[in-house]
Design a protein around this motif. Structure first.
Motif, PDB file in Angstrom:
ATOM      1  N   THR A 192       0.833  -1.211   0.000  1.00  0.00           N
ATOM      2  CA  THR A 192       0.000   0.000   0.000  1.00  0.00           C
ATOM      3  C   THR A 192       0.864   1.256   0.000  1.00  0.00           C
ATOM      4  N   GLN A 252      -5.793  -5.694   6.069  1.00  0.00           N
ATOM      5  CA  GLN A 252      -6.660  -4.541   5.817  1.00  0.00           C
ATOM      6  C   GLN A 252      -6.265  -3.355   6.694  1.00  0.00           C
ATOM      7  N   LEU A 298      -4.477   0.324   5.527  1.00  0.00           N
ATOM      8  CA  LEU A 298      -5.035   1.644   5.867  1.00  0.00           C
ATOM      9  C   LEU A 298      -3.990   2.521   6.550  1.00  0.00           C
ATOM     10  N   ARG A 317      -8.064   6.170  -2.032  1.00  0.00           N
ATOM     11  CA  ARG A 317      -7.729   4.795  -1.648  1.00  0.00           C
ATOM     12  C   ARG A 317      -8.288   4.453  -0.272  1.00  0.00           C
ATOM     13  N   SER A 342     -11.108   1.575   0.588  1.00  0.00           N
ATOM     14  CA  SER A 342     -10.861   0.492   1.544  1.00  0.00           C
ATOM     15  C   SER A 342     -11.960   0.414   2.596  1.00  0.00           C
ATOM     16  N   SER A 361     -14.779  -4.977  -4.975  1.00  0.00           N
ATOM     17  CA  SER A 361     -14.185  -5.737  -3.870  1.00  0.00           C
ATOM     18  C   SER A 361     -15.212  -6.660  -3.218  1.00  0.00           C
TER      19      SER A 361
END
Length: 407
Positions: free
Chosen positions: A19, A137, A141, A260, A264, A325
């Protein structure tokens, strides 16, 4: 180090570093390297072809010699590739990274999961995979604001730093990763070109006898056809065709972090809603939701292509990414509903092969349209390539309902 803890560190660290790099990577390729739409898509095509070509030979290392060594080599190669791309802002360096990254990815693909199962047992590994998904996840972030902050100093900084930290992760794995449960995979189960050809042959045979599976695999092909163009071109489309709002003096690169992060968060929430509603338990409901999500994606893609201002484009992006997603686990559940045992593995592998073929065929065509005509035209072409999914899913829904009635 305890295998479970190390696996969570590996997954969380990899998600954080990916990321860190990919929040700004497309902006770097479009702005600093100055790639055209066709070149941007060819970058993705190179990655896809590299991963496809290296999958069989690299699998032999994990199957025969050491899963631990395979993971360590893969992580190291990914780090080296990103350092090269970030340090040398040239098309050739970006392409070289795709080859190195594709090679590294195939060394790690499946090897880390197999390593964990060897060390703690298959039954114990299942819950760890779920926990690792949650850790990934959260880690992703957390990486977004750091990536944006570094990019405001220099666009390539998150890419180079991410690559160096991947190399650091390699050294940690070398020192801390145990391997006590490894046994070589039987010859007939090992990754090889022959096995890939047999998968394709078995897939074709299955398609002839199972109408619903024909629909599932056709959807995989269509997803490959449209996705590469969209994935590579939405970033330059925003940069070239929209004025970013000057709220609190935010630079455009900060907006990509906002995009982004929003994607998410919305995706996590939507997937949780689908899980709680137990959508996957009914074939008709599953296909109904997939049809609605794909319809929303198609409309959002067209809206993004021809949006009149930034806010409309932002909403379209978030709708598209959230629906996409959410579809991921639903697609997997659909395949699982209609396969079992070795047939399931064959169907999943064949679907993956068809998706890769679709990306290699569809991507360059969309990129050429973006270079010769315009980016809105290219995204519209992606939408047209995507459109067959709707009648395919409608047919799948009818087949599911007929199957339910016959039972």
């Amino acid at each position: 180090l305890d295998p479970t803890r190390l696996f969570l560190i590996l997954r969380g660290g990899s998600a954080f570093l990916h990321t860190l790099i990919f929040t700004v990577n497309m902006v770097y390729q479009a702005e600093t390297v100055g790639l055209s739409p066709l070149q941007l898509v060819l970058v993705g095509t190179t990655l896809e072809m590299s991963a496809f070509l290296f999958e069989a030979p690299t699998g032999i290392l994990a199957d025969v010699y050491s899963r631990r060594l395979s993971v360590i080599i893969g992580v190291a190669l990914m780090g080296i590739g990103f350092v090269i791309e970030g340090s040398l802002p040239f098309f050739a360096a970006v392409l070289l990274n795709q080859v190195i990254w594709g090679l590294g990815y195939t060394f790690t693909s499946g090897a880390s999961e197999a390593w964990l199962a060897d060390e703690i047992g298959e039954a114990a590994a299942g819950p760890v995979f779920l926990r690792a998904s949650q850790v990934s996840q959260v880690a992703g972030l957390l990486a977004i604001p750091l990536s944006v902050a570094l990019a405001t100093v220099a666009l390539q900084l998150p890419i180079v730093l991410g690559g160096l930290l991947f190399i650091g992760l390699t050294l940690f794995l070398w020192l801390a990763m145990p391997e006590n449960g490894f046994t070589p995979t039987p010859a007939e189960e090992r990754s090889s070109w022959r096995q890939m050809l047999e998968t394709a042959r078995a897939g074709v045979q299955m398609v002839r006898t199972r109408p619903l599976l024909r629909v599932i695999l056709a959807v995989s092909l269509v997803v490959g056809l449209y996705s590469e163009g969209y994935d590579r071109l939405w970033t330059p489309h925003l940069l070239d065709n929209f004025s970013f709002p000057l709220i609190y003096g935010l630079q455009p690169i900060v907006w990509f972090g906002v995009i982004r992060a929003g994607s998410s968060l919305f995706s996590i929430a939507a997937t949780e809603v689908a899980r709680r509603k137990r959508i996957t338990e009914s074939g008709g409901r599953l296909l109904g939701l997939m049809l609605a999500l794909d319809g929303a994606m198609l409309l959002a893609l067209l809206l993004l292509a021809w949006a009149g201002n930034f806010w409309v484009a932002l909403i379209a992006l978030w709708i598209f990414s959230t629906a996409r997603s959410t579809l991921g686990p639903l697609d997997s559940a659909w395949i699982v509903r209609h396969t079992s045992g070795t047939a399931r593995a064959t169907a999943i592998s064949f679907a993956s092969q068809l998706n890769a073929v679709g990306q290699v065929v569809g991507g360059p065509a969309v990129g050429w349209i973006g270079t010769v005509l315009s980016l809105p035209a290219a995204l519209t072409a992606s939408a047209l390539l995507m459109s067959p999914i709707l009648p395919l899913l409608a047919r799948g829904k009818r087949l599911e309902e007929t199957r339910t009635e016959s039972e």
